[in-house]
Design an enzyme around this catalytic site. Structure first.
Site, mmCIF file in Angstrom:
data_model
loop_
_atom_site.group_PDB
_atom_site.id
_atom_site.type_symbol
_atom_site.label_atom_id
_atom_site.label_comp_id
_atom_site.label_asym_id
_atom_site.label_seq_id
_atom_site.Cartn_x
_atom_site.Cartn_y
_atom_site.Cartn_z
ATOM 1 N N HIS A 1 -118.592 -18.877 36.933
ATOM 2 C CA HIS A 1 -119.773 -19.613 37.382
ATOM 3 C C HIS A 1 -119.245 -20.870 38.064
ATOM 4 C CE1 HIS A 1 -122.071 -16.979 34.803
ATOM 5 N NE2 HIS A 1 -123.199 -17.583 35.121
ATOM 6 N N TRP B 1 -133.741 -19.555 31.481
ATOM 7 C CA TRP B 1 -133.552 -20.059 32.840
ATOM 8 C C TRP B 1 -134.567 -19.488 33.823
ATOM 9 C CZ3 TRP B 1 -129.630 -18.621 29.524
ATOM 10 C CH2 TRP B 1 -128.772 -19.658 29.118
ATOM 11 N N HIS C 1 -127.029 -11.854 32.569
ATOM 12 C CA HIS C 1 -126.731 -12.365 31.215
ATOM 13 C C HIS C 1 -127.579 -11.552 30.230
ATOM 14 C CE1 HIS C 1 -124.633 -16.128 32.542
ATOM 15 N NE2 HIS C 1 -125.276 -15.799 33.652
ATOM 16 N N ASP D 1 -129.074 -12.094 37.631
ATOM 17 C CA ASP D 1 -128.713 -13.248 36.802
ATOM 18 C C ASP D 1 -129.488 -13.268 35.477
ATOM 19 O OD1 ASP D 1 -127.248 -15.478 36.095
ATOM 20 O OD2 ASP D 1 -128.316 -16.864 37.405
ATOM 21 N N GLN E 1 -120.181 -20.668 27.974
ATOM 22 C CA GLN E 1 -121.388 -21.361 28.453
ATOM 23 C C GLN E 1 -121.322 -22.880 28.264
ATOM 24 O OE1 GLN E 1 -125.078 -20.141 29.577
ATOM 25 N NE2 GLN E 1 -124.306 -22.099 30.314
ATOM 26 N N GLU F 1 -122.479 -24.283 40.304
ATOM 27 C CA GLU F 1 -123.912 -23.961 40.256
ATOM 28 C C GLU F 1 -124.674 -25.257 40.015
ATOM 29 O OE1 GLU F 1 -125.297 -21.280 37.216
ATOM 30 O OE2 GLU F 1 -127.222 -20.975 38.217
ATOM 31 N N HIS G 1 -124.235 -9.412 38.404
ATOM 32 C CA HIS G 1 -124.278 -10.675 37.641
ATOM 33 C C HIS G 1 -125.565 -10.753 36.816
ATOM 34 C CE1 HIS G 1 -123.078 -15.081 37.356
ATOM 35 N NE2 HIS G 1 -124.221 -14.996 36.692
HETATM 36 FE FE FE2 Z 1 -125.155 -16.745 35.683
#
Ligand code: FE2
Length: 418
Positions: A214, A319, A63, A313, A156, A217, A61
């Site tokens: 996702h 993030w 991005h 991630d 997203q 979360e 996982h």
């Molecule tokens: Fe993610």
């Protein structure tokens, strides 16, 4: 057939307890032979000296479209998931295919140098240009000789966040995305969230793709889309092809509901991905004290026999401004955050960034150290999974498709004192 590469005295995980070693011969990109002693020679012979030889790390996982953009156009001051989404919305306004490709390949080379040869990346498909997806599909092709990349079409901003997003998702699948993604807890209403999950399953069946959502979360204990995903998996029979990523709300559910849910999850046979580096950082931000860990129930899912893998991630993005792509750092964080401190639990955390990740990605026969398999393997500066996590061991050799792709010398320490 003559071997092209021979690895002597390798410690395989299966023989970790006995300490017995094997020789591994490689030819034509495949593992040709494995035996305690091979009476053959090869142009390249490496004495592994009893150190751990494992199948490569699997990044289940990440991005890559947003990787290496920390601070662009501004820093995430609240540290929350939702401010991250706002910042990314501004950053992606001028995203180009070249921009995505350059950063993604840089991040993949970084991960490959740390022993990662299988990656599942999400690509944001909320923009009409689909630059992130097109960029990552081009990267998938560009790196295929040394890295296996799966691309998830990830809405997203929500599948129903705008009138065009559902059509963009379908276009992404036609362009060749490997999996359908989703973000039901971010949809405008619970009803939209449920509808999005049903749509994801419908599209996955229509285009014969994997699913990676996702899911929940958020710290909200009322966020319960995991049960919807599980129900769809049970009714469709797609369970092993479905992944629920993050599921951090599961850590906030009351135990009565969690117990009931666990039974449903065992019927569904989904895959789970926890991202402990990021979720220990993003979640719990609205709590004072006690402050929640904001990570899903990794230990309990694993104890229930469900497949759990761990992902990085984010690497230096809106993030999470840190991260080097090292999956041993992820495993080490899981040991702490998920309280997986028993010997078998620490070993399980290593498995969650290797074989469990392979299962999540549905790699099946393409993964593992056995005769006839593609010769993808890593040599660690450690004698066991425990030592690998303990020392965040250097990956000394990364062997991809039968070739030494990366070689790294462990740091040398010289003691000058008494
Ligand atoms: Fe993610």
């Amino acid at each position: 057939m003559n071997a092209s590469l021979l690895l002597r005295r390798c410690q395989l995980i299966a023989q970790e307890a006995s300490g017995q070693t094997v020789d591994i011969a490689i030819a034509a990109g495949q593992i040709m032979a494995i035996a305690p002693t091979l009476e053959i020679s090869a142009p390249i012979e490496l004495d592994i000296g009893g150190q751990l030889v494992s199948a490569p790390f699997v990044e289940s996982h990440i991005h890559l479209d947003s990787a290496l953009t920390a601070g662009q156009p501004r820093w995430n001051l609240s540290g929350t998931l939702f401010e991250g989404i706002e910042i990314w919305r501004d950053r992606k306004a001028d995203l180009t295919i070249e921009d995505v490709k350059t950063r993604a390949i840089q991040a993949l080379k970084q991960q490959a140098s740390l022993g990662v040869l299988f990656v599942r990346s999400h690509a944001d498909v909320s923009e009409p240009s689909l630059s992130a997806l097109k960029g990552l599909l081009a990267v998938r092709e560009a790196v295929k000789d040394w890295m296996t990349l799966q691309v998830v079409a990830f809405p997203q901003d929500g599948l129903y966040g705008s009138e065009t997003n559902a059509a963009l998702m379908e276009e992404s699948l036609k362009l060749g995305a490997d999996a359908v993604g989703g973000i039901p807890h971010y949809e405008l209403t619970r009803e939209d969230g449920v509808r999005s999950v049903h749509k994801i399953f419908e599209l996955a069946q229509k285009y014969d793709r994997l699913i990676d959502i996702h899911c929940d979360e958020i710290d909200d204990p009322q966020s319960r889309f995991l049960e919807v995903v599980a129900a769809c998996a049970i009714r469709s029979g797609l369970g092993p092809r479905v992944t629920a990523s993050h599921t951090t709300a599961f850590g906030s559910y009351n135990d009565a509901y969690a117990l009931k849910l666990m039974g449903i999850l065992q019927r569904a046979q989904l895959n789970f991905i926890a991202n402990p580096l990021i979720n220990i950082t993003l979640q719990g931000r609205t709590d004072t004290y006690p402050k929640r860990r904001g990570v899903t129930r990794v230990k309990e899912l694993w104890q229930s026999g469900l497949n759990v893998s761990l992902g990085h991630d984010c690497i230096q993005d809106p993030w999470y401004s840190l991260g080097t792509g090292n999956l041993l750092a992820v495993a080490e964080m899981a040991v702490h955050v998920c309280q997986m401190t028993g010997q078998d639990e620490i070993d399980a955390c290593f498995d969650m960034v290797t074989s469990h990740g392979a299962r999540t990605l549905n790699l099946q026969a393409d993964y593992g150290i056995a005769e006839g398999q593609p010769a993808n393997l890593i040599v660690l500066d450690a004698r066991s999974r425990y030592e690998a996590i303990l020392n965040r061991a250097t990956v000394k050799y990364v062997i991809s498709r039968g070739q030494v792709l990366v070689e790294t010398a462990p740091p040398a320490v010289t003691w000058h004192g008494e």
